[in-house]
Design a protein around this motif. Structure first.
Motif, short mmCIF file in Angstrom:
data_model
loop_
_atom_site.label_atom_id
_atom_site.label_comp_id
_atom_site.label_asym_id
_atom_site.label_seq_id
_atom_site.Cartn_x
_atom_site.Cartn_y
_atom_site.Cartn_z
N GLY A 144 4.05 -29.59 -14.16
CA GLY A 144 5.00 -28.49 -14.36
C GLY A 144 4.35 -27.14 -14.22
N TYR A 145 3.13 -27.00 -14.76
CA TYR A 145 2.41 -25.74 -14.62
C TYR A 145 2.04 -25.50 -13.16
CZ TYR A 145 -0.92 -22.00 -15.43
OH TYR A 145 -1.57 -20.81 -15.40
N PHE A 146 1.62 -26.55 -12.47
CA PHE A 146 1.25 -26.42 -11.07
C PHE A 146 2.45 -26.00 -10.22
CE2 PHE A 146 0.58 -28.22 -6.80
CZ PHE A 146 -0.61 -27.61 -6.47
N ILE A 147 3.63 -26.53 -10.53
CA ILE A 147 4.84 -26.19 -9.79
C ILE A 147 5.30 -24.77 -10.11
CG2 ILE A 147 7.32 -26.69 -9.61
CD1 ILE A 147 6.57 -29.66 -9.94
N SER A 148 5.26 -24.39 -11.39
CA SER A 148 5.84 -23.11 -11.79
C SER A 148 4.85 -21.95 -11.73
CB SER A 148 6.42 -23.21 -13.20
OG SER A 148 5.42 -23.57 -14.12
N PHE A 149 3.55 -22.19 -11.61
CA PHE A 149 2.58 -21.10 -11.57
C PHE A 149 2.82 -20.15 -10.40
CE2 PHE A 149 -1.17 -18.91 -12.66
CZ PHE A 149 -1.81 -18.59 -11.49
N PRO A 150 3.10 -20.63 -9.18
CA PRO A 150 3.37 -19.65 -8.10
C PRO A 150 4.55 -18.75 -8.39
CG PRO A 150 2.95 -21.82 -7.18
CD PRO A 150 3.05 -21.99 -8.67
N LEU A 151 5.51 -19.21 -9.19
CA LEU A 151 6.65 -18.37 -9.53
C LEU A 151 6.25 -17.19 -10.40
CD1 LEU A 151 9.25 -21.19 -10.29
CD2 LEU A 151 8.96 -19.90 -8.16
N LEU A 152 5.19 -17.37 -11.20
CA LEU A 152 4.72 -16.26 -12.04
C LEU A 152 4.17 -15.12 -11.21
CD1 LEU A 152 2.91 -18.08 -14.98
CD2 LEU A 152 4.98 -16.70 -15.09
N GLY A 153 3.55 -15.45 -10.07
CA GLY A 153 2.98 -14.42 -9.20
C GLY A 153 4.03 -13.60 -8.48
N ARG A 154 5.24 -14.11 -8.37
CA ARG A 154 6.31 -13.40 -7.66
C ARG A 154 7.12 -12.49 -8.56
NH1 ARG A 154 8.08 -18.63 -4.33
NH2 ARG A 154 6.38 -18.61 -2.85
#
Length: 155
Positions: A144-154
């Motif tokens: 879940g962290y791996f999937i959602s981490f790129p969303l934090l950068g946006r």
């Protein structure tokens, strides 16, 4: 009830009806717990995204003063509008924005309630002291962290 981790295909999770007695049932239960943990991690990022004020602000008005980063190659006096064209920028609270902020607050409150409930349920799953369920929660958290981490950068 034992209080040490063990490897078994027999466990009762959260409710009496979630009683697992076979290896196939354990695989399904681990997958369900893994997906719930992935949802928990994505929910955390979604709440952060909803709370980010830059996503919720209105587009900048053409009457606002230019930002400081815009003034690299030309002087500030040449790029700024004249004093007569500047309108006072006051924070006018409209009923629509107040209603939107209350709606956003209600949505964030419901999401927070869901996040906390899900976190406690996952904690209770781990407290079954079944190694497979524990590994499902850990793997789901990592995934879940791996999937959602790129969303934090946006944001």
């Amino acid at each position: 009830m034992r209080m040490t981790f063990g490897v078994s295909s027999s466990v009762t999770l959260l409710f009496d009806f979630w009683d697992v007695h076979s290896p196939a049932g354990m695989v399904v239960s681990v997958l369900v717990v893994l997906l719930l943990t992935v949802f928990y991690e994505v929910l955390k990022v979604w709440r952060l995204w909803l709370g980010n004020p830059s996503k919720l602000t209105q587009p900048q008005s053409p009457y606002d003063a230019p930002s400081a980063s815009h003034c690299d190659s030309i002087s500030v006096l040449d790029s700024s509008p004249s004093e007569s064209s500047l309108t006072p920028i006051a924070s006018v609270v409209t009923p629509q924005s107040t209603r939107n902020s209350w709606l956003l607050h209600i949505i964030q409150t419901v999401l927070h309630m869901l996040q906390v409930s899900l976190a406690y349920m996952l904690m209770l799953c781990v407290m079954s002291y079944n190694t497979w369920i524990f590994l499902g929660v850990i793997t789901g958290s990592v995934l879940g962290y791996f999937i959602s981490f790129p969303l934090l950068g946006r944001m």
